[in-house]
Design an enzyme around this catalytic site. Structure first.
Site, PDB file in Angstrom:
ATOM      1  N   PRO A 132     -21.223   7.197   2.097  1.00 25.97           N
ATOM      2  CA  PRO A 132     -21.374   6.523   0.802  1.00 25.97           C
ATOM      3  C   PRO A 132     -21.569   7.517  -0.357  1.00 25.97           C
ATOM      4  O   PRO A 132     -21.061   7.300  -1.444  1.00 25.97           O
ATOM      5  CB  PRO A 132     -22.614   5.647   1.007  1.00 25.97           C
ATOM      6  CG  PRO A 132     -22.642   5.373   2.480  1.00 25.97           C
ATOM      7  CD  PRO A 132     -22.096   6.601   3.134  1.00 25.97           C
ATOM      8  N   SER A 136     -15.255  12.643  -2.141  1.00 22.37           N
ATOM      9  CA  SER A 136     -14.570  13.887  -2.520  1.00 22.37           C
ATOM     10  C   SER A 136     -15.480  15.083  -2.278  1.00 22.37           C
ATOM     11  O   SER A 136     -15.033  16.159  -1.889  1.00 22.37           O
ATOM     12  CB  SER A 136     -14.198  13.839  -4.008  1.00 22.37           C
ATOM     13  OG  SER A 136     -13.403  12.710  -4.279  1.00 22.37           O
ATOM     14  N   TRP A 162     -15.802   4.092   5.241  1.00 19.62           N
ATOM     15  CA  TRP A 162     -14.339   4.150   5.113  1.00 19.62           C
ATOM     16  C   TRP A 162     -13.656   4.615   6.387  1.00 19.62           C
ATOM     17  O   TRP A 162     -12.565   5.175   6.316  1.00 19.62           O
ATOM     18  CB  TRP A 162     -13.911   5.105   3.992  1.00 19.62           C
ATOM     19  CG  TRP A 162     -14.483   4.859   2.643  1.00 19.62           C
ATOM     20  CD1 TRP A 162     -15.200   5.740   1.900  1.00 19.62           C
ATOM     21  CD2 TRP A 162     -14.377   3.666   1.867  1.00 19.62           C
ATOM     22  NE1 TRP A 162     -15.566   5.171   0.714  1.00 19.62           N
ATOM     23  CE2 TRP A 162     -15.071   3.889   0.653  1.00 19.62           C
ATOM     24  CE3 TRP A 162     -13.767   2.421   2.066  1.00 19.62           C
ATOM     25  CZ2 TRP A 162     -15.170   2.934  -0.340  1.00 19.62           C
ATOM     26  CZ3 TRP A 162     -13.879   1.471   1.073  1.00 19.62           C
ATOM     27  CH2 TRP A 162     -14.571   1.735  -0.106  1.00 19.62           C
ATOM     28  N   ARG A 292      21.651  -9.547  -7.229  1.00 20.61           N
ATOM     29  CA  ARG A 292      21.126 -10.484  -8.230  1.00 20.61           C
ATOM     30  C   ARG A 292      21.985 -10.413  -9.502  1.00 20.61           C
ATOM     31  O   ARG A 292      22.190  -9.322 -10.051  1.00 20.61           O
ATOM     32  CB  ARG A 292      19.676 -10.113  -8.566  1.00 20.61           C
ATOM     33  CG  ARG A 292      19.081 -10.787  -9.772  1.00 20.61           C
ATOM     34  CD  ARG A 292      18.781 -12.236  -9.520  1.00 20.61           C
ATOM     35  NE  ARG A 292      18.097 -12.835 -10.655  1.00 20.61           N
ATOM     36  CZ  ARG A 292      17.938 -14.136 -10.822  1.00 20.61           C
ATOM     37  NH1 ARG A 292      18.424 -14.990  -9.905  1.00 20.61           N
ATOM     38  NH2 ARG A 292      17.305 -14.614 -11.870  1.00 20.61           N
ATOM     39  N   GLN A 303      22.258  -0.400 -17.641  1.00 21.87           N
ATOM     40  CA  GLN A 303      21.772   0.984 -17.522  1.00 21.87           C
ATOM     41  C   GLN A 303      20.245   1.034 -17.326  1.00 21.87           C
ATOM     42  O   GLN A 303      19.732   1.881 -16.600  1.00 21.87           O
ATOM     43  CB  GLN A 303      22.134   1.731 -18.795  1.00 21.87           C
ATOM     44  CG  GLN A 303      22.423   3.186 -18.541  1.00 21.87           C
ATOM     45  CD  GLN A 303      22.949   3.856 -19.790  1.00 21.87           C
ATOM     46  OE1 GLN A 303      22.303   3.810 -20.844  1.00 21.87           O
ATOM     47  NE2 GLN A 303      24.107   4.479 -19.675  1.00 21.87           N
ATOM     48  N   ILE A 362      12.115  -4.486 -10.898  1.00 19.54           N
ATOM     49  CA  ILE A 362      13.546  -4.757 -10.676  1.00 19.54           C
ATOM     50  C   ILE A 362      13.740  -6.121 -10.010  1.00 19.54           C
ATOM     51  O   ILE A 362      14.723  -6.816 -10.262  1.00 19.54           O
ATOM     52  CB  ILE A 362      14.185  -3.598  -9.865  1.00 19.54           C
ATOM     53  CG1 ILE A 362      14.263  -2.347 -10.751  1.00 19.54           C
ATOM     54  CG2 ILE A 362      15.568  -3.986  -9.328  1.00 19.54           C
ATOM     55  CD1 ILE A 362      14.702  -1.089 -10.053  1.00 19.54           C
ATOM     56  N   GLU A 388      -7.584  11.146   2.197  1.00 17.83           N
ATOM     57  CA  GLU A 388      -7.281  12.580   2.456  1.00 17.83           C
ATOM     58  C   GLU A 388      -7.305  13.381   1.151  1.00 17.83           C
ATOM     59  O   GLU A 388      -6.522  14.302   0.975  1.00 17.83           O
ATOM     60  CB  GLU A 388      -5.932  12.738   3.165  1.00 17.83           C
ATOM     61  CG  GLU A 388      -5.971  12.315   4.615  1.00 17.83           C
ATOM     62  CD  GLU A 388      -5.968  13.472   5.599  1.00 17.83           C
ATOM     63  OE1 GLU A 388      -5.707  14.626   5.200  1.00 17.83           O
ATOM     64  OE2 GLU A 388      -6.242  13.212   6.777  1.00 17.83           O
TER      65      GLU A 388
HETATM   66  C1  LIG Z   1      -8.466   2.622   3.364  1.00 14.60           C
HETATM   67  C2  LIG Z   1      -9.214   3.896   3.505  1.00 14.60           C
HETATM   68  C3  LIG Z   1      -9.223   4.574   4.707  1.00 14.60           C
HETATM   69  C4  LIG Z   1      -9.964   5.736   4.864  1.00 14.60           C
HETATM   70  N1  LIG Z   1     -10.022   6.345   6.083  1.00 14.60           N
HETATM   71  C5  LIG Z   1     -10.918   7.351   6.264  1.00 14.60           C
HETATM   72  C6  LIG Z   1     -11.166   7.854   7.576  1.00 14.60           C
HETATM   73  O1  LIG Z   1     -10.547   7.434   8.554  1.00 14.60           O
HETATM   74  N2  LIG Z   1     -12.119   8.804   7.734  1.00 14.60           N
HETATM   75  C7  LIG Z   1     -12.823   9.290   6.670  1.00 14.60           C
HETATM   76  O2  LIG Z   1     -13.674  10.152   6.882  1.00 14.60           O
HETATM   77  N3  LIG Z   1     -12.591   8.862   5.399  1.00 14.60           N
HETATM   78  C8  LIG Z   1     -11.666   7.886   5.187  1.00 14.60           C
HETATM   79  N4  LIG Z   1     -11.452   7.396   3.917  1.00 14.60           N
HETATM   80  C9  LIG Z   1     -12.238   7.936   2.806  1.00 14.60           C
HETATM   81  C10 LIG Z   1     -11.417   8.664   1.744  1.00 14.60           C
HETATM   82  O3  LIG Z   1     -11.012   9.911   2.207  1.00 14.60           O
HETATM   83  C11 LIG Z   1     -12.270   8.711   0.464  1.00 14.60           C
HETATM   84  O4  LIG Z   1     -12.291   7.401  -0.082  1.00 14.60           O
HETATM   85  C12 LIG Z   1     -11.762   9.700  -0.551  1.00 14.60           C
HETATM   86  O5  LIG Z   1     -11.957  11.016  -0.094  1.00 14.60           O
HETATM   87  C13 LIG Z   1     -12.422   9.549  -1.927  1.00 14.60           C
HETATM   88  O6  LIG Z   1     -13.804   9.499  -1.817  1.00 14.60           O
HETATM   89  P1  LIG Z   1     -14.621   8.339  -2.580  1.00 14.60           P
HETATM   90  O7  LIG Z   1     -13.978   7.046  -2.234  1.00 14.60           O
HETATM   91  O8  LIG Z   1     -16.048   8.481  -2.268  1.00 14.60           O
HETATM   92  O9  LIG Z   1     -14.364   8.578  -4.108  1.00 14.60           O
HETATM   93  P2  LIG Z   1     -15.190   9.573  -5.083  1.00 14.60           P
HETATM   94  O10 LIG Z   1     -15.263  10.921  -4.473  1.00 14.60           O
HETATM   95  O11 LIG Z   1     -16.457   8.912  -5.482  1.00 14.60           O
HETATM   96  O12 LIG Z   1     -14.220   9.631  -6.322  1.00 14.60           O
HETATM   97  C14 LIG Z   1     -14.185   8.605  -7.331  1.00 14.60           C
HETATM   98  C15 LIG Z   1     -13.232   9.062  -8.435  1.00 14.60           C
HETATM   99  O13 LIG Z   1     -13.745  10.261  -9.042  1.00 14.60           O
HETATM  100  C16 LIG Z   1     -12.760  11.279  -8.984  1.00 14.60           C
HETATM  101  N5  LIG Z   1     -13.395  12.595  -8.786  1.00 14.60           N
HETATM  102  C17 LIG Z   1     -14.381  12.928  -7.918  1.00 14.60           C
HETATM  103  N6  LIG Z   1     -14.684  14.223  -8.013  1.00 14.60           N
HETATM  104  C18 LIG Z   1     -13.879  14.738  -8.980  1.00 14.60           C
HETATM  105  C19 LIG Z   1     -13.694  16.024  -9.547  1.00 14.60           C
HETATM  106  N7  LIG Z   1     -14.399  17.092  -9.142  1.00 14.60           N
HETATM  107  N8  LIG Z   1     -12.762  16.180 -10.508  1.00 14.60           N
HETATM  108  C20 LIG Z   1     -12.015  15.117 -10.924  1.00 14.60           C
HETATM  109  N9  LIG Z   1     -12.136  13.874 -10.430  1.00 14.60           N
HETATM  110  C21 LIG Z   1     -13.052  13.698  -9.469  1.00 14.60           C
HETATM  111  C22 LIG Z   1     -11.888  10.920  -7.807  1.00 14.60           C
HETATM  112  O14 LIG Z   1     -10.598  11.526  -7.876  1.00 14.60           O
HETATM  113  C23 LIG Z   1     -11.838   9.409  -7.919  1.00 14.60           C
HETATM  114  O15 LIG Z   1     -10.853   9.043  -8.857  1.00 14.60           O
HETATM  115  C24 LIG Z   1     -10.678   6.252   3.750  1.00 14.60           C
HETATM  116  C25 LIG Z   1     -10.646   5.584   2.521  1.00 14.60           C
HETATM  117  C26 LIG Z   1      -9.951   4.409   2.389  1.00 14.60           C
HETATM  118  C27 LIG Z   1      -9.987   3.691   1.070  1.00 14.60           C
END
Ligand SMILES: Cc1cc2nc3c(=O)[nH]c(=O)nc-3n(C[C@H](O)[C@H](O)[C@H](O)COP(=O)(O)OP(=O)(O)OC[C@H]3O[C@@H](n4cnc5c(N)ncnc54)[C@H](O)[C@@H]3O)c2cc1C
Length: 408
Positions: A132, A136, A162, A292, A303, A362, A388
């Site tokens: 949670p 990132s 996640w 279509r 175009q 489209i 990822e």
């Molecule tokens: C459907 C799904 C499947 C997944 N499967 C897996 C899995 O199997 N195993 C696993 O471990 N994880 C999994 N994930 C987790 C996924 O890798 C994370 O959701 C992702 O890394 C982003 O983390 P967060 O959601 O906490 O977003 P946050 O890190 O909170 O980011 C929120 C926003 O802030 C931006 N942000 C954050 N830091 C910065 C920065 N330094 N500079 C600029 N922008 C920034 C981000 O780009 C984003 O737009 C999954 C996620 C989903 C939605």
């Protein structure tokens, strides 16, 4: 080292056509149903296991293809069929790669077969890194693994989120903190065997897209696993931690860390998934535009529509080329001096989002309905710019690699 080639050889073409056939005949017809049900498509996974597409052998064959094109080709075709179902099929591979990359031969031999099960009793696996408060920012991970020397056991506590296949997996691979002082260098990966007490599924997420793929929290409450479940073994971990502590003492490392390098290598595969979804939507749009009619002629004769299709196809081909290049580099040990793995994922995922939106446009009103698949493809495509590593994180990795500053 294999030469970079844009031409699939005869054997690869045969494999591609075989996967394409499975995607067209089995995955695509089931896509709308499992998207609505928002459940793991076990019967489709079982079909994939029966024909050999859901198996370690298949995955390993593509993974070790020296041209680097095996995985991108397979991903593109499966995700062309449907992203949610395809992720249910390849999700186990993410956990398997975690074991292949870090595990001992014995761990690989013991756990990977249990991740897949067999055609009569298919199983899935989950890779649990995100938390949670650590998305990132992987370094802020809190799930803790503490060694109980007297029992030669590791005790894990924390909440993962996640996780694809989280809670329904036979085997979970969990990344946890073993030395909080070392940030992401103080992490290690653990196998949580089937039926281990203390591991439970938390919330299952209701998602915007890839709804056939199960995504959930995984709660670890005093989970005890044998010492042999530490991937790579204790000796290797202790050596790695000692090196990291030494470097930290010397004022930190001015190069990318190993976890980042691993992600870099796996990112082209996600790019290939995005190419598959984008190509699927483009094909529907092209077909629609040529059949279509409005104002007495096919809409493609305008175009405004034709140029959109030209841009869509150009972006898809460019994305595939970036993905193939990065994949070839990864397999052949070429260093990503310009973060080419991130480049391929960034461009392909943004392309998929854009192309699927153009496809809806489209198809007009039809594109906006569930009678046609492009609205689902657009919902699915949104995931590629998030998991990822988000697009922002890819840009950050590329920029910092180019500037030669550390990535964290
Ligand atoms: C459907 C799904 C499947 C997944 N499967 C897996 C899995 O199997 N195993 C696993 O471990 N994880 C999994 N994930 C987790 C996924 O890798 C994370 O959701 C992702 O890394 C982003 O983390 P967060 O959601 O906490 O977003 P946050 O890190 O909170 O980011 C929120 C926003 O802030 C931006 N942000 C954050 N830091 C910065 C920065 N330094 N500079 C600029 N922008 C920034 C981000 O780009 C984003 O737009 C999954 C996620 C989903 C939605």
């Amino acid at each position: 080292m294999a030469e970079f080639t844009m031409e699939l050889n005869d054997e690869q073409k045969e494999v591609r056509d075989w996967i394409h056939g499975f995607a067209a005949d089995v995955i695509r017809p089931a896509a709308a149903e499992w998207d609505e049900r928002e459940e793991t498509p076990w019967p489709v996974i079982q079909e994939a296991a029966k024909v050999g597409i859901y198996s370690l052998d298949f995955y390993a064959q593509q993974y070790f293809d020296p041209t680097g094109l095996g995985i991108p080709m397979a991903m593109e075709e499966l995700f062309w069929g449907d992203a949610g179902i395809a992720l249910s099929i390849v999700g186990t591979g993410l956990a398997a790669v975690g074991v292949l990359a870090n595990g001992t031969e014995e761990q690989i031999g013991t756990w990977i077969p249990q991740m897949y099960g067999d055609a009569n009793d298919v199983k899935v696996a989950a890779f649990c890194s995100s938390e949670p408060d650590a998305g990132s920012d992987v370094a802020s991970m809190r799930t803790r693994a503490v060694y109980d020397e007297a029992k030669d056991e590791w005790v894990l506590n924390g909440t993962k989120t996640w996780a694809t296949n989280g809670g329904i997996a036979n085997v979970h691979v969990v990344v946890a903190v073993v030395d909080p002082e070392l940030g992401s260098k103080g992490h290690a990966s653990f196998i949580i065997p089937p039926g281990t007490e203390g591991l439970s599924q938390g919330q299952k997420f209701k998602k915007h897209g890839i709804r056939a793929s199960h995504t959930a929290e995984v709660v670890l409450d005093n989970v005890r696993v044998p010492g042999s479940c530490l991937l790579g073994g204790k000796e290797k971990l202790d050596e790695r931690l000692a090196r990291a502590r030494e470097k930290a003492r010397q004022g930190g490392e001015r190069v990318k860390n190993a976890a980042m390098a691993t992600f870099e290598a796996s990112r082209p595969a996600v790019g290939a998934m995005a190419v598959g979804t984008a190509r699927a939507a483009y094909e529907v749009a092209l077909d629609y535009a040529t059949t279509r009619e409005q104002f007495g002629r096919p809409i493609v004769d305008n175009q405004g529509v034709a140029f959109q299709l030209a841009d869509m196809r150009t972006s898809i081909d460019a994305a595939r080329l970036l993905v193939w290049r990065a994949s070839w580099m990864a397999v052949n040990g070429k260093p990503f001096t310009a973060a080419e793995g991130s480049m391929s994922k960034l461009f392909a995922s943004e392309t998929a989002k854009k192309v699927t939106a153009q496809a809806i446009q489209i198809l007009g009103g039809n594109g906006y309905t569930r009678e046609y698949p492009v609205e689902r493809m657009h919902r699915d495509a949104a995931i590629y710019t998030i998991f990822e590593g988000t697009s922002e994180i890819q840009r950050l990795v590329i920029a910092r690699t180019l500037a030669g500053v550390p990535i964290r």
